[in-house]
Design a protein around this motif. Structure first.
Motif, PDB file in Angstrom:
ATOM      1  N   SER A  40       0.752  -1.206   0.009  1.00  0.00           N
ATOM      2  CA  SER A  40      -0.010  -0.183  -0.048  1.00  0.00           C
ATOM      3  C   SER A  40       0.717   1.367   0.100  1.00  0.00           C
ATOM      4  N   ALA A  41       1.777   1.438  -0.948  1.00  0.00           N
ATOM      5  CA  ALA A  41       2.490   2.564  -0.908  1.00  0.00           C
ATOM      6  C   ALA A  41       2.715   2.967  -2.415  1.00  0.00           C
ATOM      7  N   PRO A  77      -3.835   1.916   0.512  1.00  0.00           N
ATOM      8  CA  PRO A  77      -2.856   3.125   0.640  1.00  0.00           C
ATOM      9  C   PRO A  77      -3.428   4.240   1.313  1.00  0.00           C
TER      10      PRO A  77
END
Lengths: 149, 767, 111
Positions: free
Chosen positions: B642-643, C50
């Motif tokens: 998740s980056a 994210p």
């Protein structure tokens, strides 16, 4: 890709030559898109700057330094300086409004009834980042390629 | 007042331009500023002598209690007036003295900056801004003393002055901060007027010692006096200014300023009285024994500084009156005498008093001014110096601490000073004509103006005592004492002890002056013997020691082998961090594969293989390709966890890195193998240790969280406050924009570094 | 992941200890990757969320990955590139001037 004798990058294949010509505006456009949406979606000044410099570097490899300098119009160092200038200015606006350095300032620009654009020092700063990254990379790469010739 | 202080800096910035405009007349033009400032301060006299204290403040860094705040009371007014009044004539004088000098512009720039910082010191109300100005005076005076920078001695002397005063300045900073903490404020006016008792604070002793270390070094008190005579390497206008009214008086000013708060402390009294008395006698003796005209004056300045320090230490009403009077008198005659010394030097071509004589017919005006100033120095009626000396004797007679010793010291130095005054003001002008290198003639008007005005101000103040008394001295005494003092100055007190002491010292002093030539030989011998053990010898020993240690240190630690540095660094990290980690956390290794999915496992494996392959490969291309694999794997990890921003950045940077390596790396030779088997094993072991440590560290760090991270604030505030949905980007360009700006500058510097290195090479090739 | 980071650091240090100047650069690159991964890993690894705020909400729905280390690493990547560019050119220049790629022979600053 590498000419062993001179060590100079030579990539004068027709495909790359033509592709670079078409890819450059597309990539620049894409980088501007990334830059502007950066505040809400993945993207932003750093990434956009990298994409844009990637585009120019590709063009540089295909067409050489001379031609690249011609289409850039500005010296890469000027771009770098412009980026830093934007960054500093965006920080300096807040003290004039009587707030601490770098406090974000927002203005809304109305264009007709439905459309509005949000302008801010933050956006200005992001643009500064964009130019600084672009300027840095181009300064390095251009001076390296020039040094070879 | 802000304008008064900063006008000097502004004018300094304009000077290079002005000097091109008016050339030789620059001194007269620039002197208009201190002249104007003099009038500005004079206009405040009525208010201040009525007991008013003028406070003005501008915010500088309010969060840290640092403001540009200024205070004008009796003491600072007196100093400010001296600085600007004497400064006026110094600037005019310097214009003639340094006429046609190559660096005249540079001189005036530094001089104006110095003047402005000096005004800043005496007008500052805020301790920190006072300290800043204080250090500025040290730096500008360093530049001024070393003005003849092609002269090795001048450089050395300037450096000595700088090291001593800035070393003391460091202590002073500590002292001022303690003062601020004990006083509960960083504004002097508040500290000195508050009910906070500075004397009972736990800092008091340390505070006094630190502050005095700063003021003693600045004001050249024993045992730090040695830098001042060496500072005579400066051009004479500089000496005249620095050592009469300004630089060295800064220390005295600060002591006087703090006296109302700290004056009652026994340590303060003891230190000030003893250091002051020793400095006073020592200075007077050295002045008597010196022969260089500027050296004589320098030592007599030390004597005067000692006297002032001692008077602050005594702390009675009389002492305060004597302090203010003596300060004023000394500044006037010493400024005049220094300028006369410069004239003598300039017009005769020598500094040596022993060869001067009979100059009065050649330079009559100088002779008159010198006589007047010299009489004031000697303390003869009806000059202002006499009033000061009477006040001094009266103060010493009433001294509560070691009174008898102080009386002896004061009389001894008074006797010596009379002899010194004779040597400086009588010897060069009377008697047989000396054999000087240059044919003496009268100095130009620009150089004469200062000595004349200052000398005759001494005379005027002596005769019309009413003027300095009511206008300046009374108000200054009030601020040093912290309360109004009822007094008046007069030339004639009737026959009393001070007068008897004066007459006695005059007789003894004149005798000593007559023996001036006869005593030469003995004095030189004695001083030569003593100087080997003096503080200056200690200073040089210490400097040699520093150089020695630095040499040894460099030989052992900086031996130029990169690998050794690395191993020391890495192993230190491993040992220190490892020890802490193991003792705090224990040895903990777990391989938990259960929450890992297939892709992640594959990437991890790929990374490991790539890392090992890079080590083993012998081909550069292979290494670069493997690095690419490594970089892209890292990018994949970023994206999986998740980056997305990181992933994109990593991919782009990786691409550019490969391009960069292709451009440069292949012009370098291939991998060379220099290492022996032992080195490979040694380095391998170090590397493995480091790897294991980092593994343990990650394990430990994932488990432990000592405090709540600020990120949750960023997550919450991102949209409401900063109107951004991409939190990473918001942090970069809004919350932590200043950091990012700093990073942009790093990038810019790296890029310019690359650019200049490559262009430098191009030039080398061309030539 | 901890082991991977360990291996990366170990190989970076090993490469930097070599006397060949080219290996030093490669070690530097691995080191910066390793350090970035370290910061990223230590902050906790979250899959598939994210740090973005969906349209129409003022706060992200549910737990998201920590944005702060991401911001740190993002600048670190770009800075590392700048530093690398500088180092590479510096080394190239040093090689040209000194004429050797052996670090142990680059001892004197005045050559």
């Amino acid at each position: 890709m590498i000419d062993k004798k001179s060590g100079v990058v030579k990539a004068n294949t027709v495909i790359l030559h033509t592709a670079a010509l078409f890819l450059l505006p597309l990539q620049i456009l894409f980088s501007v898109f990334l830059l502007l949406r950066g505040h809400d979606e993945p993207g932003g000044g750093f990434i956009a700057g990298l994409v844009a410099s990637g585009a120019v570097v590709l063009y540089l490899f295909a067409h050489g330094v001379e031609s690249t300098r011609r289409i850039m119009r500005f010296d890469p160092r000027d771009i770098l300086g412009l980026g830093l200038l934007f960054g500093v200015i965006s920080g300096l606006i807040a003290p004039f409004m009587g707030e601490p350095f770098f406090t974000a300032q927002w203005w809304t620009l109305y264009l007709g009834a439905e459309t509005e654009i949000k302008l801010s020092t933050v956006l200005l700063f992001d643009i500064g980042v964009y130019f600084a990254v672009l300027g840095t990379i181009l300064t390095v790469v251009v001076s390296l390629t020039e040094a070879e010739e | 007042m802000l304008f008064a202080v900063f006008s000097g800096f502004v004018l300094a910035a304009l000077t290079p331009w002005l000097i091109g405009l008016v050339k030789d007349r620059i001194g007269w033009l620039l002197a208009l500023l201190p002249l104007g400032l003099t009038f500005y301060f004079v206009s405040h006299i009525p208010a201040v002598s009525n007991g008013e204290v003028i406070l003005q403040s501008w915010d500088w860094m309010p969060g840290l209690d640092i403001n540009l705040s200024f205070m004008l009371d009796g003491l600072s007014l007196m100093f400010a007036l001296l600085i600007s009044f004497i400064g006026t004539f110094i600037l005019i004088y310097a214009g003639s003295y340094l006429r046609g000098h190559r660096y005249l512009g540079r001189f005036y720039v530094t001089m104006l900056c110095f003047m402005a910082s000096m005004l800043g010191v005496v007008l500052s109300d805020n301790l920190i801004s006072l300290f800043v100005f204080w250090e500025l005076t040290s730096i500008t005076s360093y530049l001024l003393i070393g003005f003849n920078h092609e002269d090795k001695d001048a450089r050395k002397c300037a450096l000595q002055g700088l090291l001593v005063t800035v070393g003391g300045g460091l202590a002073l900073m500590a002292g001022l901060i303690m003062l601020g903490m004990a006083g509960g404020s960083f504004e002097l006016s508040e500290i000195l007027n508050s009910d906070n008792d500075l004397l009972t604070s736990s800092f008091t002793v340390g505070m006094i010692l630190c502050i005095l270390a700063g003021t003693f070094t600045k004001s050249a008190q024993f045992p730090f006096h040695f830098w001042l005579p060496n500072a005579m390497a400066a051009p004479t206008p500089v000496s005249a200014y620095l050592h009469s009214a300004t630089m060295v008086k800064a220390g005295v000013y600060l002591m006087a300023r703090l006296n109302p708060g700290l004056g009652e402390h026994p340590l303060w009294t003891a230190l000030l009285c003893s250091a002051g008395a020793v400095t006073m006698v020592l200075g007077a003796y050295l002045a008597y024994s010196a022969t260089g005209v500027k050296k004589v004056l320098a030592y007599s300045t030390i004597m005067a500084l000692g006297t002032l320090t001692m008077l602050i230490g005594i702390g009675t009403d009389h002492a305060m009156i004597a302090f203010a009077t003596f300060l004023l008198a000394h500044s006037l005659y010493k400024g005049a005498l220094f300028m006369i010394a410069g004239i003598l030097d300039h017009e005769t071509g020598t500094k040596d008093l022993t060869v001067m004589g009979g100059l009065r017919s050649a330079m009559p005006i100088t002779a008159v001014a010198a006589t007047v100033a010299g009489l004031s120095l000697a303390g003869m009626p009806p000059l202002f110096g006499f009033v000061a000396k009477e006040a001094l004797f009266e103060a010493v007679l009433g001294a509560p601490w070691q009174g008898a010793v102080l009386i002896v010291a004061a009389v001894a130095s008074a006797i010596l000073v009379i002899a010194v005054a004779g040597a400086i003001a009588v010897k060069p002008f009377w008697g047989a004509l000396g054999n000087t290198p240059k044919k003496p003639h009268e100095a130009p008007i620009g150089m004469l103006l200062g000595p004349i005005v200052l000398a005759f101000t001494s005379l005027l103040f002596g005769v019309v005592l009413y003027a300095p008394d009511t206008l300046l001295v009374a108000a200054a005494v009030t601020s040093v004492k912290g309360a109004p003092v009822d007094f008046y100055l007069s030339l004639w007190h009737g026959v009393n002890w001070p007068l008897i002491l004066s007459i006695g010292s005059v007789v003894a002093g004149v005798t000593l002056y007559l023996l001036w030539n006869a005593n030469r030989r003995i004095l030189i011998k004695v001083n030569g013997a003593v100087s080997r053990f003096g503080p200056e010898a200690g200073y040089f020993k210490m400097m040699d020691g520093f150089v020695g240690i630095a040499n040894w240190h460099t030989r052992v630690l900086q031996n130029g082998v990169m690998g050794n540095y690395m191993i020391v660094l890495v192993m230190t990290t491993v040992i220190l961090t490892g020890y802490t980690l193991l003792s705090q956390h224990g040895f903990y290794l777990a391989l938990n594969l259960s929450d890992m999915n297939f892709y992640e496992g594959a990437i991890a494996l790929l990374l490991t293989i790539a890392a090992i392959y890079v080590i083993l490969t012998r081909s550069r291309l292979g290494a670069v390709a493997t690095l690419g694999v490594l970089g892209f794997s890292v990018a994949l990890i970023f994206i999986l966890f998740s980056a997305p921003d990181l992933g994109i950045t990593q991919v782009l940077v990786e691409t550019l890195t490969v391009i960069l390596l292709v451009l440069v790396l292949f012009k370098l030779p291939g991998f060379s193998h220099y290492s022996t088997r032992f080195e490979i094993w040694r380095d391998g072991t170090v590397a493995v240790f480091f790897g294991v440590l980092m593994t343990l560290l990650v394990h430990a760090a994932i488990d432990v969280r000592y405090f709540e991270s600020i990120s949750s604030y960023f997550v919450q505030a991102s949209y409401p406050d900063a109107q951004g949905r991409n939190i990473v980007n918001v942090i970069l360009v809004d919350f932590r924009a200043l950091d990012t700006l700093g990073e942009l500058f790093v990038l810019a510097i790296a890029a310019l570094g690359v650019f200049s290195m490559l262009n430098l090479r191009a030039e080398v090739k061309k030539s | 992941m901890a082991y991977v980071i360990g291996v990366l650091f170990a190989s970076a240090v090993y490469m930097m200890l070599r006397r060949s100047i080219v290996k030093l650069v490669i070690g530097l690159m691995i080191l910066s990757n390793a350090a970035n991964l370290l910061i990223f890993t230590v902050s906790g690894m979250t899959r598939g969320s994210p740090p973005l705020i969906p349209e129409g909400l003022t706060e992200p729905a549910g737990v998201v990955a920590d944005p702060l280390p991401q911001a740190l690493v993002l600048t670190a990547i770009v800075i590392a590139f700048g530093v690398l560019a500088f180092a590479v050119v510096l080394i190239h220049r040093a090689y040209e001037v000194v004429g050797t790629d052996d670090l142990d022979k680059m001892k004197d600053t005045d050559t």
